[in-house]
Scaffold this active site. Structure first.
Site, short mmCIF file in Angstrom:
data_model
loop_
_atom_site.label_atom_id
_atom_site.label_comp_id
_atom_site.label_asym_id
_atom_site.label_seq_id
_atom_site.Cartn_x
_atom_site.Cartn_y
_atom_site.Cartn_z
N ASP A 32 1.07 -1.56 0.07
CA ASP A 32 -0.14 0.17 0.06
C ASP A 32 0.64 1.40 -0.18
O ASP A 32 1.50 1.33 0.77
CB ASP A 32 -0.86 0.27 1.26
CG ASP A 32 -2.42 1.09 0.80
OD1 ASP A 32 -3.14 0.84 0.65
OD2 ASP A 32 -1.79 2.11 1.37
N GLU A 71 -6.68 -13.80 -0.12
CA GLU A 71 -7.23 -13.27 2.00
C GLU A 71 -8.44 -11.75 1.86
O GLU A 71 -7.36 -10.76 2.08
CB GLU A 71 -5.69 -12.93 2.67
CG GLU A 71 -4.72 -14.15 2.05
CD GLU A 71 -5.34 -15.34 2.27
OE1 GLU A 71 -4.68 -16.42 2.24
OE2 GLU A 71 -5.99 -15.86 3.91
N CYS A 84 -7.79 -8.44 10.15
CA CYS A 84 -8.52 -9.26 8.82
C CYS A 84 -9.15 -10.19 10.03
O CYS A 84 -10.37 -10.84 9.87
CB CYS A 84 -7.83 -10.11 7.94
SG CYS A 84 -6.24 -10.64 8.40
P1 NAD Z 1 -8.19 -2.86 -0.77
O1 NAD Z 1 -8.66 -3.69 -1.16
O2 NAD Z 1 -8.49 -1.41 -0.66
O3 NAD Z 1 -6.36 -2.32 -0.96
C1 NAD Z 1 -5.12 -3.55 -0.67
C2 NAD Z 1 -4.13 -3.53 -1.76
O4 NAD Z 1 -4.80 -3.71 -2.48
C3 NAD Z 1 -3.45 -1.91 -2.16
O5 NAD Z 1 -1.89 -2.39 -2.31
C4 NAD Z 1 -4.64 -1.17 -3.03
O6 NAD Z 1 -4.07 -0.25 -3.56
C5 NAD Z 1 -4.52 -2.48 -4.05
N1 NAD Z 1 -6.14 -2.27 -4.52
C6 NAD Z 1 -6.74 -1.22 -4.90
N2 NAD Z 1 -7.24 -1.97 -5.82
C7 NAD Z 1 -7.20 -2.47 -6.44
C8 NAD Z 1 -7.28 -2.83 -8.32
N3 NAD Z 1 -7.71 -2.84 -8.41
N4 NAD Z 1 -6.18 -3.79 -8.71
C9 NAD Z 1 -5.16 -4.19 -8.08
N5 NAD Z 1 -4.46 -3.57 -6.66
C10 NAD Z 1 -5.18 -3.18 -6.03
O7 NAD Z 1 -8.15 -2.64 0.72
P2 NAD Z 1 -7.32 -1.93 1.91
O8 NAD Z 1 -8.93 -1.37 2.32
O9 NAD Z 1 -6.20 -1.61 2.12
O10 NAD Z 1 -7.47 -2.73 3.06
C11 NAD Z 1 -8.04 -3.40 4.66
C12 NAD Z 1 -8.81 -4.64 3.27
O11 NAD Z 1 -7.69 -6.11 3.87
C13 NAD Z 1 -9.18 -5.27 4.48
O12 NAD Z 1 -11.01 -5.63 3.85
C14 NAD Z 1 -9.17 -6.36 5.28
O13 NAD Z 1 -10.00 -7.32 6.33
C15 NAD Z 1 -8.98 -6.46 4.65
N6 NAD Z 1 -6.80 -7.87 4.92
C16 NAD Z 1 -7.56 -8.71 5.41
C17 NAD Z 1 -6.18 -9.91 5.54
C18 NAD Z 1 -6.34 -11.28 5.62
O14 NAD Z 1 -5.79 -11.93 6.29
N7 NAD Z 1 -7.68 -11.69 4.85
C19 NAD Z 1 -5.74 -9.54 6.12
C20 NAD Z 1 -4.95 -8.21 5.64
C21 NAD Z 1 -5.93 -7.05 5.60
#
Ligand code: NAD
Length: 540
Positions: A203, A273, A307
């Site tokens: 991120d 995930e 998460c």
């Molecule tokens: P997000 O989905 O907005 O972003 C995550 C990552 O994806 C960032 O690096 C972002 O730049 C990238 N991204 C965004 N749109 C994209 C696209 N269209 N194509 C490719 N990459 C893209 O998530 P967030 O809000 O930053 O993080 C929080 C979320 O992460 C929560 O929903 C949380 O539950 C989840 N999370 C899950 C786990 C797990 O192991 N299940 C662990 C940590 C966080």
């Protein structure tokens, strides 16, 4: 870690054109060696990260262009061939060293994680411990996970089958901001051990922690180009999916669906995930002395931006009031703080957006009739994005926080009359990441766990033992994801099997071809007899 003061010099060779370098919190001598590791080219731009504790500009981090992603994956692909050809023990030596170094140099990364994410030091340390644990586990187990397998062939005696595991090539990792070190490295370690190269897109807010991980891998002896960091947002993440052989994504369900669609178009594997709305059930026979502090950690670690955090507190009505009488004051007593030390229990939310989401969920629930037993206030007296740990009761079904992931320090109470109702409530969500059950009867808790639709269930703990069990697969059912991290499954995700099937009797003239040459119905009759005999002999 040193921080910059008014009048300090420029930020190495990275200058944010909008801000004088003197206004950044981090010293140039800390930032410059890290940002040199971003794969970037002239004109790709700069991202200004923020110190969540105060809202001040933290550092200027160069961004990557789509062309840089192409370059990074091409270089990774070239380096991967030699890396995969090394004996496993040589690859393992590098990852073993990584596990040692992360503990040795923990104070540097603890500062960086806290400054980029705003979390408390205790929570930052969990990331350090996780990487040491992950390295140890995979270094010890990789040989077993990657070993060739012998399998029975079509005609047992005549056919020999060996199944090999081959690295997919280049693994792309796309990570969110909430666990900057863990999510940079926990899937990198098995991927590298299996003989892959890795290109990581963290991120934008937590790129420096990822770059520190890159520095540590180099120090551990990883050859150049096998681990690259590209910096940027959704566009750079999407570009990465277009150039790798497997994508390991952690983040929101919404983004996960887009990545899965893109990976599907390219016919590459994807491990996803995603989010959760995790239930925690305190059964009638739970030991409340242990449950109260355990549930505190389950709900408020990383200010709920985890998460596996519990956002739904399911209480058996026989103990509900007794539990809340002790739990609510304990929540009130949690200390919030900004120190780069172990004094605070709970840190900040990461950003203004995150604060808006959390406060929005709470305000919406209160407006619809919920009651706050504790919290429900923006703690701007501590820092701009701090939010008080919050327990909500009587949350109506149409409140957003009832079913959507809040990803903050907010938990909603539901009372149930028995275990069956508890299971129904726990499963009443489209998510399926993680659940926690508290009971002194562990055997009963295990039976309940088998009825819960989540990828992990932990008994008498919040999340730590589930996450920390590096040998046990971890991931989500339903809308919480696809595939698993940790254990054998993590290695399987980043390798392809190849079955090599050899006819043993070929040189001796004993083969299916020789049988077919007999003509007429002879081959069918012989094969019918062979198939019957194999069944009688219970051959697999
Ligand atoms: P997000 O989905 O907005 O972003 C995550 C990552 O994806 C960032 O690096 C972002 O730049 C990238 N991204 C965004 N749109 C994209 C696209 N269209 N194509 C490719 N990459 C893209 O998530 P967030 O809000 O930053 O993080 C929080 C979320 O992460 C929560 O929903 C949380 O539950 C989840 N999370 C899950 C786990 C797990 O192991 N299940 C662990 C940590 C966080």
């Amino acid at each position: 870690m040193a921080t910059a003061h008014e009048g300090d010099g420029a930020l190495g060779d990275v200058i944010d054109p909008e801000l004088p370098a003197s206004t950044y919190v981090l010293e140039p001598e800390i930032v410059a060696p890290l940002v040199r590791r971003v794969v970037t080219s002239h004109g790709a731009g700069t991202h200004r990260s923020e110190l969540p504790f105060t809202g001040a500009p933290l550092a200027a981090v160069p961004l990557s262009s789509p062309q840089d992603v192409v370059g990074a994956t091409r270089a990774a692909r070239a380096a991967q061939h030699d890396w995969a050809a090394l004996p496993l023990r040589e690859r393992a030596r590098v990852l073993d060293r990584l596990g040692v170094l992360v503990l040795e140099r923990q104070s540097e990364i603890l500062d960086l994680i806290q400054m980029e994410s705003g979390k408390s030091r205790r929570n930052a340390f969990e990331e350090v411990a996780d990487i040491a644990q992950t390295c140890r586990h995979f270094v010890r187990r990789a040989e077993r996970y990657l070993a060739d397998r012998r399998e029975p062939g079509a005609l047992s005696v005549l056919t020999g089958v060996r199944v090999h595991r081959r690295p997919v090539g280049v693994v792309g990792i796309i990570a969110p901001w909430n666990f900057p070190l863990t999510l940079a490295l926990s899937e990198t370690v098995p991927a590298l051990l299996a003989g892959n190269a890795v290109v990581l897109k963290p991120d934008p807010q937590t790129t420096l922690s990822a770059l520190w991980a890159s520095e540590l891998l180099a120090e551990a002896g990883l050859p150049d180009d096998l681990f690259a960091v590209v910096a940027g947002g959704a566009d750079i993440g999407a570009e990465l999916v277009d150039h790798v052989d497997h994508v390991a994504f952690t983040g929101s369900t919404e983004t996960g669906r887009k990545i899965a669609a893109r990976a599907g178009e390219r016919l590459i594997g994807a491990t996803l995930e995603l989010g959760g709305k995790n239930p925690l059930y305190v059964a009638a026979d739970a030991d409340l002395d242990r449950a109260v502090p355990g549930v505190l950690r389950a709900c408020f670690t990383n200010a709920g931006q985890l998460c596996m955090s519990s956002e739904r507190l399911v209480l058996h009505e026989r103990i509900a009031e007794r539990f809340l009488e002790r739990f609510v004051p304990a929540v009130r007593a949690l200390t919030l703080g900004t120190g780069l030390d172990y004094t605070a229990d709970v840190g900040s939310l990461v950003s203004a957006d995150q604060l808006e989401r959390v406060a929005g969920h709470v305000d919406d629930a209160l407006a619809k009739g919920a009651r706050a037993l504790v919290g429900a206030v923006h703690r701007s007296d501590v820092g701009p994005y701090f939010y008080a740990p919050t327990v909500l009761d009587d949350v109506p079904d149409d409140a957003a926080c009832r079913h959507e992931e809040t990803f903050g320090p907010v938990v909603a109470v539901t009372r149930v009359g028995g275990d069956d109702e508890a299971v129904r409530v726990m499963n009443d969500t489209h998510f399926g990441l993680h659940a926690s059950i508290w009971s002194t009867d562990v055997a009963r808790a295990r039976r309940l766990a088998a009825r819960v639709e989540t990828g992990t269930v932990v008994v008498n703990d919040g999340y730590l033992h589930a996450w920390g069990s590096a040998a046990a697969p971890m991931g989500g059912m339903k809308a919480s994801g696809l595939g698993r991290r940790h254990g054998r499954e993590a290695i399987e995700a980043v390798t392809e099997t190849q079955s090599v099937v050899a006819q043993r009797g070929h040189g001796l003239g004993i083969s299916v071809d020789a049988l077919y040459e007999l003509g007429g119905d002879v081959p069918s009759r012989v094969l019918t007899g062979a198939l019957r005999a194999m069944r009688r002999l219970r051959m697999p």
